[in-house]
Design a protein around this motif. Structure first.
Motif, PDB file in Angstrom:
ATOM      1  N   ASN A   1     138.315 -14.500  37.690  1.00  0.00           N
ATOM      2  CA  ASN A   1     138.963 -15.436  38.615  1.00  0.00           C
ATOM      3  C   ASN A   1     137.948 -16.122  39.513  1.00  0.00           C
ATOM      4  O   ASN A   1     138.027 -17.335  39.769  1.00  0.00           O
ATOM      5  CB  ASN A   1     140.002 -14.713  39.468  1.00  0.00           C
ATOM      6  N   VAL A   2     136.990 -15.342  40.020  1.00  0.00           N
ATOM      7  CA  VAL A   2     135.958 -15.922  40.883  1.00  0.00           C
ATOM      8  C   VAL A   2     135.126 -16.939  40.111  1.00  0.00           C
ATOM      9  O   VAL A   2     134.851 -18.049  40.592  1.00  0.00           O
ATOM     10  CB  VAL A   2     135.054 -14.816  41.468  1.00  0.00           C
ATOM     11  N   ARG A   3     134.734 -16.581  38.905  1.00  0.00           N
ATOM     12  CA  ARG A   3     133.900 -17.487  38.110  1.00  0.00           C
ATOM     13  C   ARG A   3     134.640 -18.777  37.723  1.00  0.00           C
ATOM     14  O   ARG A   3     134.008 -19.815  37.481  1.00  0.00           O
ATOM     15  CB  ARG A   3     133.401 -16.774  36.844  1.00  0.00           C
ATOM     16  N   ASN A   4     135.955 -18.713  37.653  1.00  0.00           N
ATOM     17  CA  ASN A   4     136.745 -19.886  37.279  1.00  0.00           C
ATOM     18  C   ASN A   4     137.111 -20.762  38.473  1.00  0.00           C
ATOM     19  O   ASN A   4     137.729 -21.818  38.298  1.00  0.00           O
ATOM     20  CB  ASN A   4     138.029 -19.454  36.559  1.00  0.00           C
ATOM     21  N   ASP A   5     136.757 -20.353  39.677  1.00  0.00           N
ATOM     22  CA  ASP A   5     137.025 -21.140  40.884  1.00  0.00           C
ATOM     23  C   ASP A   5     135.713 -21.794  41.310  1.00  0.00           C
ATOM     24  O   ASP A   5     134.794 -21.120  41.777  1.00  0.00           O
ATOM     25  CB  ASP A   5     137.559 -20.233  41.997  1.00  0.00           C
ATOM     26  N   SER A   6     135.598 -23.099  41.146  1.00  0.00           N
ATOM     27  CA  SER A   6     134.332 -23.797  41.378  1.00  0.00           C
ATOM     28  C   SER A   6     133.819 -23.641  42.802  1.00  0.00           C
ATOM     29  O   SER A   6     132.613 -23.759  43.048  1.00  0.00           O
ATOM     30  CB  SER A   6     134.482 -25.282  41.044  1.00  0.00           C
ATOM     31  N   ARG A   7     134.713 -23.349  43.750  1.00  0.00           N
ATOM     32  CA  ARG A   7     134.296 -23.224  45.154  1.00  0.00           C
ATOM     33  C   ARG A   7     133.521 -21.933  45.411  1.00  0.00           C
ATOM     34  O   ARG A   7     132.718 -21.846  46.341  1.00  0.00           O
ATOM     35  CB  ARG A   7     135.528 -23.282  46.074  1.00  0.00           C
ATOM     36  N   ILE A   8     133.748 -20.900  44.587  1.00  0.00           N
ATOM     37  CA  ILE A   8     133.104 -19.596  44.814  1.00  0.00           C
ATOM     38  C   ILE A   8     132.480 -19.046  43.535  1.00  0.00           C
ATOM     39  O   ILE A   8     132.135 -17.874  43.460  1.00  0.00           O
ATOM     40  CB  ILE A   8     134.123 -18.568  45.374  1.00  0.00           C
ATOM     41  N   SER A   9     132.322 -19.909  42.537  1.00  0.00           N
ATOM     42  CA  SER A   9     131.905 -19.435  41.209  1.00  0.00           C
ATOM     43  C   SER A   9     130.521 -18.796  41.197  1.00  0.00           C
ATOM     44  O   SER A   9     130.211 -18.014  40.297  1.00  0.00           O
ATOM     45  CB  SER A   9     131.957 -20.582  40.196  1.00  0.00           C
ATOM     46  N   ASP A  10     129.676 -19.125  42.199  1.00  0.00           N
ATOM     47  CA  ASP A  10     128.332 -18.549  42.228  1.00  0.00           C
ATOM     48  C   ASP A  10     128.233 -17.352  43.177  1.00  0.00           C
ATOM     49  O   ASP A  10     127.126 -16.895  43.482  1.00  0.00           O
ATOM     50  CB  ASP A  10     127.300 -19.606  42.618  1.00  0.00           C
TER      51      ASP A  10
ATOM     52  N   MET B   1     145.042  -5.619  40.050  1.00  0.00           N
ATOM     53  CA  MET B   1     144.073  -6.482  39.357  1.00  0.00           C
ATOM     54  C   MET B   1     142.768  -5.718  39.188  1.00  0.00           C
ATOM     55  O   MET B   1     142.216  -5.198  40.157  1.00  0.00           O
ATOM     56  CB  MET B   1     143.818  -7.764  40.165  1.00  0.00           C
ATOM     57  N   ASP B   2     142.264  -5.640  37.951  1.00  0.00           N
ATOM     58  CA  ASP B   2     141.019  -4.887  37.731  1.00  0.00           C
ATOM     59  C   ASP B   2     139.801  -5.735  38.064  1.00  0.00           C
ATOM     60  O   ASP B   2     139.884  -6.934  38.325  1.00  0.00           O
ATOM     61  CB  ASP B   2     140.961  -4.326  36.310  1.00  0.00           C
ATOM     62  N   GLY B   3     138.625  -5.087  38.070  1.00  0.00           N
ATOM     63  CA  GLY B   3     137.407  -5.766  38.469  1.00  0.00           C
ATOM     64  C   GLY B   3     136.975  -6.850  37.508  1.00  0.00           C
ATOM     65  O   GLY B   3     136.367  -7.853  37.909  1.00  0.00           O
ATOM     66  N   TYR B   4     137.267  -6.682  36.216  1.00  0.00           N
ATOM     67  CA  TYR B   4     136.943  -7.717  35.240  1.00  0.00           C
ATOM     68  C   TYR B   4     137.745  -8.990  35.525  1.00  0.00           C
ATOM     69  O   TYR B   4     137.212 -10.100  35.490  1.00  0.00           O
ATOM     70  CB  TYR B   4     137.261  -7.231  33.828  1.00  0.00           C
ATOM     71  N   THR B   5     139.031  -8.825  35.786  1.00  0.00           N
ATOM     72  CA  THR B   5     139.889  -9.982  36.058  1.00  0.00           C
ATOM     73  C   THR B   5     139.500 -10.644  37.369  1.00  0.00           C
ATOM     74  O   THR B   5     139.478 -11.882  37.477  1.00  0.00           O
ATOM     75  CB  THR B   5     141.365  -9.554  36.090  1.00  0.00           C
ATOM     76  N   LEU B   6     139.191  -9.828  38.382  1.00  0.00           N
ATOM     77  CA  LEU B   6     138.729 -10.374  39.662  1.00  0.00           C
ATOM     78  C   LEU B   6     137.480 -11.221  39.455  1.00  0.00           C
ATOM     79  O   LEU B   6     137.382 -12.345  39.970  1.00  0.00           O
ATOM     80  CB  LEU B   6     138.447  -9.233  40.640  1.00  0.00           C
ATOM     81  N   THR B   7     136.520 -10.705  38.690  1.00  0.00           N
ATOM     82  CA  THR B   7     135.281 -11.447  38.427  1.00  0.00           C
ATOM     83  C   THR B   7     135.563 -12.740  37.687  1.00  0.00           C
ATOM     84  O   THR B   7     135.026 -13.805  38.024  1.00  0.00           O
ATOM     85  CB  THR B   7     134.301 -10.583  37.613  1.00  0.00           C
TER      86      THR B   7
ATOM     87  N   HIS C   1     127.850 -13.744  44.332  1.00  0.00           N
ATOM     88  CA  HIS C   1     127.129 -12.648  43.664  1.00  0.00           C
ATOM     89  C   HIS C   1     128.040 -11.425  43.541  1.00  0.00           C
ATOM     90  O   HIS C   1     128.534 -10.902  44.545  1.00  0.00           O
ATOM     91  CB  HIS C   1     125.881 -12.279  44.470  1.00  0.00           C
ATOM     92  N   ILE C   2     128.262 -10.954  42.298  1.00  0.00           N
ATOM     93  CA  ILE C   2     129.180  -9.849  42.032  1.00  0.00           C
ATOM     94  C   ILE C   2     128.487  -8.749  41.240  1.00  0.00           C
ATOM     95  O   ILE C   2     127.886  -9.007  40.193  1.00  0.00           O
ATOM     96  CB  ILE C   2     130.421 -10.327  41.245  1.00  0.00           C
ATOM     97  N   VAL C   3     128.590  -7.532  41.739  1.00  0.00           N
ATOM     98  CA  VAL C   3     128.111  -6.353  41.016  1.00  0.00           C
ATOM     99  C   VAL C   3     129.293  -5.425  40.783  1.00  0.00           C
ATOM    100  O   VAL C   3     130.032  -5.105  41.721  1.00  0.00           O
ATOM    101  CB  VAL C   3     127.010  -5.615  41.809  1.00  0.00           C
ATOM    102  N   LEU C   4     129.516  -5.019  39.539  1.00  0.00           N
ATOM    103  CA  LEU C   4     130.589  -4.092  39.207  1.00  0.00           C
ATOM    104  C   LEU C   4     130.050  -2.666  39.269  1.00  0.00           C
ATOM    105  O   LEU C   4     129.017  -2.357  38.684  1.00  0.00           O
ATOM    106  CB  LEU C   4     131.164  -4.413  37.832  1.00  0.00           C
ATOM    107  N   HIS C   5     130.784  -1.819  39.976  1.00  0.00           N
ATOM    108  CA  HIS C   5     130.339  -0.451  40.289  1.00  0.00           C
ATOM    109  C   HIS C   5     131.439   0.492  39.813  1.00  0.00           C
ATOM    110  O   HIS C   5     132.537   0.506  40.373  1.00  0.00           O
ATOM    111  CB  HIS C   5     130.144  -0.343  41.808  1.00  0.00           C
ATOM    112  N   THR C   6     131.174   1.261  38.773  1.00  0.00           N
ATOM    113  CA  THR C   6     132.284   1.955  38.127  1.00  0.00           C
ATOM    114  C   THR C   6     131.889   3.326  37.593  1.00  0.00           C
ATOM    115  O   THR C   6     130.723   3.572  37.268  1.00  0.00           O
ATOM    116  CB  THR C   6     132.825   1.103  36.963  1.00  0.00           C
ATOM    117  N   SER C   7     132.873   4.216  37.508  1.00  0.00           N
ATOM    118  CA  SER C   7     132.656   5.507  36.865  1.00  0.00           C
ATOM    119  C   SER C   7     132.814   5.399  35.355  1.00  0.00           C
ATOM    120  O   SER C   7     132.523   6.344  34.625  1.00  0.00           O
ATOM    121  CB  SER C   7     133.639   6.554  37.415  1.00  0.00           C
TER     122      SER C   7
END
Length: 311
Positions: free
Chosen positions: A252-261, A244-250, A263-269
């Protein structure tokens, strides 16, 4: 070969759908390797190389190209194999990692394949501590190995991994002692770099290997009654990861009301305007390119300051 890299813009729609395209290539021998097309700027037959005295053994020389004068690294040698022998039939893959451009010498280039990150898996157990793989997959029944390029670059051209002294104030260092950060990256070297940086700040670190492992971890915590936002200050996630890539992980988190807020920072090459647009699309709180310890430190310090003020 000129047509190999055409229509890259059309491929951008794959990202965010847990998909990618791999450029398949060989080094010396029959084994097939892969690299994400988004890291590739150009593929060309090996140009004339100028040997530089006292350079790293895996640097076969420099090439004078349209993008400038670049070091050309023998990817086979860099991963513990024999050097690419026949330069007249060899290719150079021009890539961009961590805001720098470099060339990798390979024995031959095959083609581009469309893949789902769900079909790309962590390396099998027992490959050894010093292995150079971040993932494996299969194409038409053949094993494809995906190289940990960040590990190669860290060995051939080490970068500064220490933060400047003025990044962390005494107050932030004190506040950090009670905080915990979750990081996710499929590269061992990247996990070590980020962990070392965060430990300099003073936070506790939990490091996971890919997006699916992180998603399952967050779900298990939530199902057990733990509020993720209280346990972790933030999530720092790579984008390119098996399963699962970082975009999909993010997403999924945003679509789950229990953890939607959370804080996520994407760190990539990966770099470029497109990736910043994707960060906004999936709802991440930030995007930083690998690997600059001061920039990463600044992001975490600001998050600590925001968090402590809100309490």
């Amino acid at each position: 070969m000129a047509g190999l890299m055409e229509s890259v813009d059309q491929r951008t729609q794959l990202v965010g759908a847990n998909r990618l395209e791999l450029l398949l290539f060989r080094m010396e021998g029959p084994q097939i390797y892969g690299i994400n097309v988004f890291k590739v700027k150009e593929v060309l037959q090996c140009p004339k190389l100028t040997v530089l005295p006292h350079s790293h053994p895996v640097v076969r020389g420099v090439a004078h190209l349209r993008v400038g004068t670049l070091p050309i690294m023998d990817l086979s040698m860099a991963t513990g194999g024999p050097k690419v022998g026949d330069l007249s039939n060899a290719f150079v893959i021009i890539t961009e990692y961590n805001l720098k451009t470099q060339g990798f010498l390979v024995g031959g280039v095959e083609r581009i394949v469309n893949m789902n990150w769900g079909d790309i898996h962590p390396p099998p157990k027992g490959t050894g501590r010093e292995h150079y793989l971040t993932a494996v997959t299969q194409v038409e029944g053949k094993l494809v190995e995906i190289i940990d390029v960040e590990k190669v670059l860290a060995e051939v051209s080490p970068m500064n991994e220490t933060m400047s002294e003025n990044v962390v104030s005494k107050q932030v260092a004190e506040d950090a002692k009670a905080l915990h950060v979750l990081i996710v990256d499929d590269s061992k070297i990247a996990r070590k770099q980020v962990t070392r940086c965060l430990e300099e700040i003073g936070v506790e670190v939990t490091a996971l290997n890919d997006g699916l492992e992180a998603w399952n971890h967050l779900q298990e915590l939530t199902e057990s009654g733990v509020r993720v936002q209280d346990k972790y200050l933030m999530l720092i996630s790579d984008i390119e990861m098996p399963e699962m890539d970082g975009y999909t992980l993010t997403t999924n988190v945003r679509n789950d009301s229990r953890i939607s807020d959370f804080h996520i920072v994407l760190h990539t090459s990966l770099s470029g305007v497109f990736n910043k647009a994707m960060v906004e699309k999936v709802g991440a709180d930030g995007f930083i390119s690998k690997f600059n310890p001061d920039i990463l430190g600044d992001v975490v310090v600001k998050r600590i300051e925001e968090f402590t003020k809100s309490r």
